[in-house]
Design an enzyme around this catalytic site. Sequence first.
Site, PDB file in Angstrom:
ATOM      1  N   ASP A  81      -4.990   4.265  -4.546  1.00  0.00           N
ATOM      2  CA  ASP A  81      -4.266   4.659  -3.342  1.00  0.00           C
ATOM      3  C   ASP A  81      -4.157   6.185  -3.279  1.00  0.00           C
ATOM      4  OD1 ASP A  81      -2.551   4.964  -1.227  1.00  0.00           O
ATOM      5  OD2 ASP A  81      -1.055   3.535  -1.955  1.00  0.00           O
ATOM      6  N   CYS A 136      -6.281  10.608   4.122  1.00  0.00           N
ATOM      7  CA  CYS A 136      -6.462   9.503   3.174  1.00  0.00           C
ATOM      8  C   CYS A 136      -7.896   8.962   3.160  1.00  0.00           C
ATOM      9  CB  CYS A 136      -5.455   8.393   3.425  1.00  0.00           C
ATOM     10  SG  CYS A 136      -5.443   7.699   5.084  1.00  0.00           S
ATOM     11  N   HIS A 186      -2.310   7.878  -1.252  1.00  0.00           N
ATOM     12  CA  HIS A 186      -1.104   8.259  -0.517  1.00  0.00           C
ATOM     13  C   HIS A 186       0.005   8.786  -1.415  1.00  0.00           C
ATOM     14  CE1 HIS A 186      -3.193   5.498   2.285  1.00  0.00           C
ATOM     15  NE2 HIS A 186      -2.749   6.355   3.192  1.00  0.00           N
TER      16      HIS A 186
END
Length: 404
Positions: free
Chosen positions: A289, A84, A291
């Site tokens: 994000d 990430c 993820h």
Amino acid sequence: MQVPMHLQMPSFAATLTYDTLRFGEFEDFPETSEPVWILGKQYNALTEKDDILSDVTSRLWFTYRKNFPPIGGTGPTSDTGWGCMLRCGQMILGEALVCRHLGRDWRWAKGHKQREEYISILNAFIDKKDSYYSIHQIAQMGVGEGKPIGQWYGPNTVAQVLKKLAVFDTWSRLVVHVAMDNTVVIEEIKRLCMPWLDVAGACGGSEGMGELNGCLEGACALAEEETALWKPLVLLIPLRLGLTDINEAYIETLKQCFMLPQSLGVIGGKPNSAHYFIGYVGEELIYLDPHTTQPAVEPCEDGQVPDETYHCQHPPCRMHICELDPSIAAGFFCRTEDEFDDWCMRIRRLSCNKWGLPMFELVDSQPSHMVSVDALNLTPDFSDSDRLERFFDSEDEEFEILSL
């Protein structure tokens, strides 16, 4: 869209991620009169919501991928669970490349034929070993920084790796400078972005370009690209703004950074969960994000890249600024010397305000107590673990803690 009742609790909905929602419902952008700031641009959420979403969607969005060629030939074929921060590093550098080659006002539109520069930028991040800034390159360069492939990075480590990789990107010709010890040294940056200054001094040509040009005909000749008046600057500043939680004294200053026209945003997040922060509204940070895991993308035979999965086409995620982990890296882009001088002026103004503490120091020349990382001649295969940890430890334990 109508948000289901079970998602309407702000403390929960504001932190939902792409994975959590499985491409389903997302919290819409708030109806608020407070200004919305996205990478140096101000918007009104009541009248410019489409413009806000267009701006967010136009940022390059790098997420976990799966089924790419094994890293290093025999390594992982997915970065789910560990990549990430590497993806956030790609996003902040991708924003710099967009500003460099397309301009901050460039906008992406789904299904439209894209400019060649855009395709070249995207190809630099494709998940394969020969792309300048691929997950493969970042992960393998990190091995030289003491981070085995598959280990989580912190913002400082990824900044140092991007600095090393940018050297090989002869198309963009960026200077990526990582300012250590909470200090930005103007003299050091100008020397890096204007290498002809050193040549002029060595040749006695400090009084003007005429003398410099004379030197160029002799032993001090530089390649044509080295004589450019200014190499575009990507300035990354790793910071620690508290011990376990962000010190509230830095919150207003951090928000002000998103208002600067040179802003590239901030990489950081929560422990072992990185986000790319691109702005704020009220007391909430706006972020992309990484993820979610998407299939790896292969360029088409004609060189085009199927690019829809590289743009976040839903309202961006938000989280309260107090939830931010104190270890971050702030980024700025200065295409010209004038833009850098303007950035310095704005930073000095911020440091004079009484409503918040400055996050870092801006000085004209290097203080005597500082040791330049470049002077240590650290290379990707450098093995001195003590000095390596001092400068590249992703957990940032060696950062000076800024205090009241």
